[in-house]
Design an enzyme around this catalytic site. Structure first.
Site, PDB file in Angstrom:
ATOM      1  N   GLY A  31       7.011  -2.844 -10.668  1.00 37.82           N
ATOM      2  CA  GLY A  31       5.903  -2.330 -11.734  1.00 37.82           C
ATOM      3  C   GLY A  31       6.935  -1.436 -12.727  1.00 37.82           C
ATOM      4  O   GLY A  31       8.053  -1.925 -13.131  1.00 37.82           O
ATOM      5  N   ALA A  32       5.960  -1.361 -13.849  1.00 35.40           N
ATOM      6  CA  ALA A  32       6.856  -0.720 -14.948  1.00 35.40           C
ATOM      7  C   ALA A  32       7.130  -2.343 -15.592  1.00 35.40           C
ATOM      8  O   ALA A  32       7.629  -1.879 -16.473  1.00 35.40           O
ATOM      9  CB  ALA A  32       7.779   0.582 -15.710  1.00 35.40           C
ATOM     10  N   LEU A  33       6.629  -3.262 -15.729  1.00 35.38           N
ATOM     11  CA  LEU A  33       6.648  -4.370 -16.012  1.00 35.38           C
ATOM     12  C   LEU A  33       6.825  -4.656 -17.576  1.00 35.38           C
ATOM     13  O   LEU A  33       6.543  -4.246 -18.691  1.00 35.38           O
ATOM     14  CB  LEU A  33       5.766  -5.186 -15.493  1.00 35.38           C
ATOM     15  CG  LEU A  33       4.843  -5.042 -14.466  1.00 35.38           C
ATOM     16  CD1 LEU A  33       4.098  -6.732 -14.298  1.00 35.38           C
ATOM     17  CD2 LEU A  33       6.239  -5.811 -13.203  1.00 35.38           C
ATOM     18  N   HIS A  37      10.392  -9.378 -17.035  1.00 33.39           N
ATOM     19  CA  HIS A  37       9.637  -9.609 -15.131  1.00 33.39           C
ATOM     20  C   HIS A  37       8.304 -11.055 -15.909  1.00 33.39           C
ATOM     21  O   HIS A  37       8.422 -11.799 -14.953  1.00 33.39           O
ATOM     22  CB  HIS A  37       7.993  -8.597 -14.892  1.00 33.39           C
ATOM     23  CG  HIS A  37       9.304  -7.477 -14.332  1.00 33.39           C
ATOM     24  ND1 HIS A  37       9.057  -5.946 -15.490  1.00 33.39           N
ATOM     25  CD2 HIS A  37       9.764  -7.285 -13.226  1.00 33.39           C
ATOM     26  CE1 HIS A  37       9.747  -5.228 -14.236  1.00 33.39           C
ATOM     27  NE2 HIS A  37      10.531  -5.431 -13.525  1.00 33.39           N
ATOM     28  N   GLY A 148      15.892 -11.730 -11.118  1.00 33.43           N
ATOM     29  CA  GLY A 148      16.809 -11.685 -12.860  1.00 33.43           C
ATOM     30  C   GLY A 148      18.249 -12.031 -12.652  1.00 33.43           C
ATOM     31  O   GLY A 148      18.539 -10.399 -11.530  1.00 33.43           O
ATOM     32  N   SER A 186      15.383  -3.784 -19.106  1.00 30.70           N
ATOM     33  CA  SER A 186      14.549  -2.220 -17.339  1.00 30.70           C
ATOM     34  C   SER A 186      13.576  -1.908 -17.377  1.00 30.70           C
ATOM     35  O   SER A 186      13.672  -0.778 -18.817  1.00 30.70           O
ATOM     36  CB  SER A 186      16.297  -2.089 -17.480  1.00 30.70           C
ATOM     37  OG  SER A 186      16.251  -1.350 -16.666  1.00 30.70           O
ATOM     38  N   SER A 187      13.039  -1.110 -17.084  1.00 25.42           N
ATOM     39  CA  SER A 187      12.335  -0.682 -16.715  1.00 25.42           C
ATOM     40  C   SER A 187      12.444   0.985 -16.508  1.00 25.42           C
ATOM     41  O   SER A 187      12.090   1.613 -17.439  1.00 25.42           O
ATOM     42  CB  SER A 187      10.894  -0.581 -15.280  1.00 25.42           C
ATOM     43  OG  SER A 187      10.512  -1.980 -14.317  1.00 25.42           O
TER      44      SER A 187
END
Ligand code: PAF
Length: 282
Positions: A31-33, A37, A148, A186-187
């Site tokens: 998450g925290a796309l 992503h 990634g 990065s998240s």
């Protein structure tokens, strides 16, 4: 876009697609796309009939409780973003749905890949990653899965896990997606202060200079040069810098012909840990 939070509902949907001979592309996330992503999802969309994205902050891959607690959770925003890239299925299970009462990792051997770099600094991390990725592969049954290259060691470890367990999925490594100033997406980036975010592109700038130097300097000289650069950066603390062979991830002492090398780096901006890497040419 379908959103499922139970394995049973997701599997029913997947089985229908499989019965209709539709190929499944899978992008696992915590998450925290961000745009990185979304680029994985767009690549998966081009190559598969159906794309499944999982959003699951996997507790077993965190060796630091604080990091797990503070991991950004932005589910509503994530769902909106996933609609913009026409994701087909989102899987958002709870920790209990995946682990029941037993929140522990399986123990794997990755033929030594796990002992390098991140493995030295994040105890049990790769067992946690492989446990959740293998579990998701069993549930989602993808033809292809996308990761990634920012987490290059993770990518190599997942390839190894797939090979050793003979899992019927192709692993696709995708290029690192960077912000305009070069910082790898990065998240964790959203947790940085304004000042930390301003200096963070120094990491990639340094890696680009390393790439140039690799043509003329030896590994020891480059290692020393990188250490010196970070001594001049009070907001960034170098955890490790390593030039390693791509296949084994073993630290290179000298450049050998016929081998491919990458430079890997981990840096703290306050409590936020950032990693990056770059392909080198002799
Ligand atoms: O790279 C990540 O975000 C995670 O390690 C992954 C692959 C989703 C497993 O939790």
């Amino acid at each position: 876009m379908h959103i499922f939070s139970t394995k049973k509902d997701l599997i029913n949907c997947i089985l229908t697609h499989k019965a209709n001979n539709r190929s499944i592309g899978f992008v696992p996330t915590m998450g925290a796309l961000h745009k990185g992503h979304l680029s994985l999802i767009s690549t998966a969309k081009k190559k598969n009939d159906i794309v499944v994205v999982s959003i699951f902050v996997n507790p077993t891959q965190f060796d630091n409780v604080e990091d797990l607690k503070k991991y950004p959770k932005t589910l509503e925003k994530d769902i909106k973003l996933l609609k913009t890239v026409s994701c087909d299925i989102v899987f958002t299970p709870s920790v209990e749905e995946i682990y029941a009462e037993n929140i522990v990792s399986e123990t794997f051997s990755f033929d030594g890949l796990e002992n390098q770099m991140e493995g030295k600094f994040r105890d049990g991390h790769f067992n946690g990653v492989a446990t959740i990725v293998k579990t998701f592969f069993e549930i989602v049954q993808p033809n292809k899965a996308y990761f990634g290259q920012k987490d290059f060691q993770q990518l190599q470890i997942i390839k190894k896990m797939v090979k050793k367990n003979r899992l019927p999925v192709k692993i696709k490594g995708c290029p690192i997606y960077r912000d305009e100033d070069g910082l790898a997406m990065s998240s964790r980036n959203i947790r940085m202060s304004k000042e930390q975010r301003e200096v963070a592109p120094f990491i990639y700038k340094t890696l680009k200079k390393v790439k140039k130097k690799f043509g003329t300097k030896n590994v020891t000289e480059i290692n020393e040069w990188v250490k010196d650069q970070f001594k001049k950066q009070p907001l960034l603390e170098l955890e490790y810098f390593t030039i390693a062979e791509e296949k084994t991830l073993e630290t290179a002492e000298i450049k050998e012909s016929g081998k491919k090398y990458r430079a890997f780096i981990a840096v703290f901006a306050g409590k936020i840990r950032l990693i990056d890497n770059i392909r080198l040419k002799k």
